[in-house]
Design an enzyme around this catalytic site. Sequence first.
Site, PDB file in Angstrom:
ATOM      1  CE  LYS A  68       0.711  -1.292  10.586  1.00 31.65           C
ATOM      2  NZ  LYS A  68       0.847  -1.895   9.266  1.00 31.65           N
ATOM      3  CG  ASP A 104       0.675  -5.545   8.316  1.00 24.68           C
ATOM      4  OD1 ASP A 104      -0.488  -5.510   7.886  1.00 24.68           O
ATOM      5  OD2 ASP A 104       1.167  -4.654   9.045  1.00 24.68           O
ATOM      6  N   GLY A 127      11.789  -1.209  -0.968  1.00 23.63           N
ATOM      7  CA  GLY A 127      11.317  -0.514   0.226  1.00 23.63           C
ATOM      8  C   GLY A 127      12.013  -1.012   1.470  1.00 23.63           C
ATOM      9  N   GLY A 129      10.579   0.329   4.718  1.00 21.08           N
ATOM     10  CA  GLY A 129       9.714   0.841   5.781  1.00 21.08           C
ATOM     11  C   GLY A 129       9.046  -0.306   6.532  1.00 21.08           C
ATOM     12  CB  ALA A 131       4.804  -2.415   4.114  1.00 26.87           C
ATOM     13  CE  LYS A 155      13.161   4.036   6.326  1.00 28.73           C
ATOM     14  NZ  LYS A 155      12.019   4.884   5.869  1.00 28.73           N
ATOM     15  CB  ILE A 212       1.965  -3.482  -0.536  1.00 33.14           C
ATOM     16  CG1 ILE A 212       2.789  -2.188  -0.460  1.00 33.14           C
ATOM     17  CG2 ILE A 212       2.857  -4.696  -0.364  1.00 33.14           C
ATOM     18  CD1 ILE A 212       3.226  -1.870   0.962  1.00 33.14           C
TER      19      ILE A 212
HETATM   20  P1  ATR Z   1       5.102   1.595   5.410  1.00 36.27           P
HETATM   21  O1  ATR Z   1       4.885   1.282   6.849  1.00 36.27           O
HETATM   22  O2  ATR Z   1       3.820   1.620   4.614  1.00 36.27           O
HETATM   23  O3  ATR Z   1       6.132   0.735   4.794  1.00 36.27           O
HETATM   24  P2  ATR Z   1       7.009   3.741   5.636  1.00 36.27           P
HETATM   25  O4  ATR Z   1       7.612   3.066   6.816  1.00 36.27           O
HETATM   26  O5  ATR Z   1       6.828   5.209   5.679  1.00 36.27           O
HETATM   27  O6  ATR Z   1       5.581   3.128   5.333  1.00 36.27           O
HETATM   28  O7  ATR Z   1       7.857   3.332   4.332  1.00 36.27           O
HETATM   29  C1  ATR Z   1       7.584   3.859   3.073  1.00 36.27           C
HETATM   30  C2  ATR Z   1       8.539   3.230   2.054  1.00 36.27           C
HETATM   31  O8  ATR Z   1       8.229   3.789   0.770  1.00 36.27           O
HETATM   32  C3  ATR Z   1      10.001   3.539   2.311  1.00 36.27           C
HETATM   33  O9  ATR Z   1      10.762   2.464   1.841  1.00 36.27           O
HETATM   34  C4  ATR Z   1      10.223   4.792   1.457  1.00 36.27           C
HETATM   35  O10 ATR Z   1      11.562   5.013   1.091  1.00 36.27           O
HETATM   36  P3  ATR Z   1      12.554   5.861   2.053  1.00 36.27           P
HETATM   37  O11 ATR Z   1      13.013   4.915   3.105  1.00 36.27           O
HETATM   38  O12 ATR Z   1      13.644   6.288   1.129  1.00 36.27           O
HETATM   39  O13 ATR Z   1      11.755   7.012   2.576  1.00 36.27           O
HETATM   40  C5  ATR Z   1       9.404   4.439   0.248  1.00 36.27           C
HETATM   41  N1  ATR Z   1       9.014   5.633  -0.539  1.00 36.27           N
HETATM   42  C6  ATR Z   1       8.004   6.487  -0.257  1.00 36.27           C
HETATM   43  N2  ATR Z   1       7.917   7.446  -1.212  1.00 36.27           N
HETATM   44  C7  ATR Z   1       8.884   7.174  -2.131  1.00 36.27           C
HETATM   45  C8  ATR Z   1       9.301   7.768  -3.371  1.00 36.27           C
HETATM   46  N3  ATR Z   1       8.691   8.857  -3.880  1.00 36.27           N
HETATM   47  N4  ATR Z   1      10.328   7.189  -4.037  1.00 36.27           N
HETATM   48  C9  ATR Z   1      10.950   6.099  -3.563  1.00 36.27           C
HETATM   49  N5  ATR Z   1      10.603   5.478  -2.407  1.00 36.27           N
HETATM   50  C10 ATR Z   1       9.593   6.007  -1.697  1.00 36.27           C
END
Ligand code: ATR
Length: 271
Positions: A68, A104, A127, A129, A131, A155, A212
Amino acid sequence: MIDAQTELYGVIGNPVRHSLSPIMHNAAFNRMGLNATYLAFEVKNLEEAINGIRGLGIQGVSVILPFKTQVIPFLDGIEALAEKIKAVNTIQNKRGRLIGYNTDCRGAMEALEEEVDLKRKKVLLLGAGGAARAIGFGLKERGSEVIIFNRSLDKAVELAKDLGFVYQPLSSLRETKFDVIINATSVGMVPHDAESPLPKKLLREGMVVMDIVYQPLKTKLLQEAEEQGCWTIDGLEMLARQGAKQLEIWTGEKPEINQIKEDLRKALHKR
Ligand code: ATR
């Protein structure tokens, strides 16, 4: 029927074989009576894929993980919102010029605004990331007061800085009363569907809670939110609405959102 006039659309990503977009878009093309088809392309080399889109005259493309942001330098133009978010999830081939968009953000905002006016509302965004970033920009444009929480603090700090929001550890949120809570992490997705990103005690009656995650549709977070008397918005809403906006960009026509949701629900049931 596929013939010599059929226009080609698709999704590029890696992995891509789990994507629901081919089902969603092909069903919509059929209903709209368009001679078009949509395929999934598992891409290893992004530059070659973009050359392929140009070379073959593919009319429109969805972009998913991990491309993306990476895709932006290969495009000929980008709308202001996608440029701000620094993420493109939709490409339109306008007579050989590839233009990037972000649906999105719009899809998530539309799903929320069906339930709540976001202006000056206190929002907890879980979150940091891709999204969360797209949703965060939408909330900022609408004047919400947002607190970001993320597992990785660095982050959360970065996203909060980009958006002018604050971040907080979950432990300090106990006293805060939110109007809206949005889960933009993957927590609660199968096979980890026994998990919720948030302690139940933070959920209060009358809050709007959006997830989501769409596998399962009723995540533990949404189940607990219902039990607490919150308004809930499931992951199908954002998925369907971002897809509907892609269709609108590509075809100029507004598809029927309830029909798209129905198609997606059926596809999810089969999994
Ligand atoms: P997307 O594009 O779908 O947002 P991403 O950029 O990989 O995917 O982001 C995933 C999000 O889910 C992040 O905020 C991640 O937290 P980290 O920044 O700490 O990695 C969060 N996430 C994924 N698995 C998790 C878990 N088991 N517990 C807490 N947060 C989680």
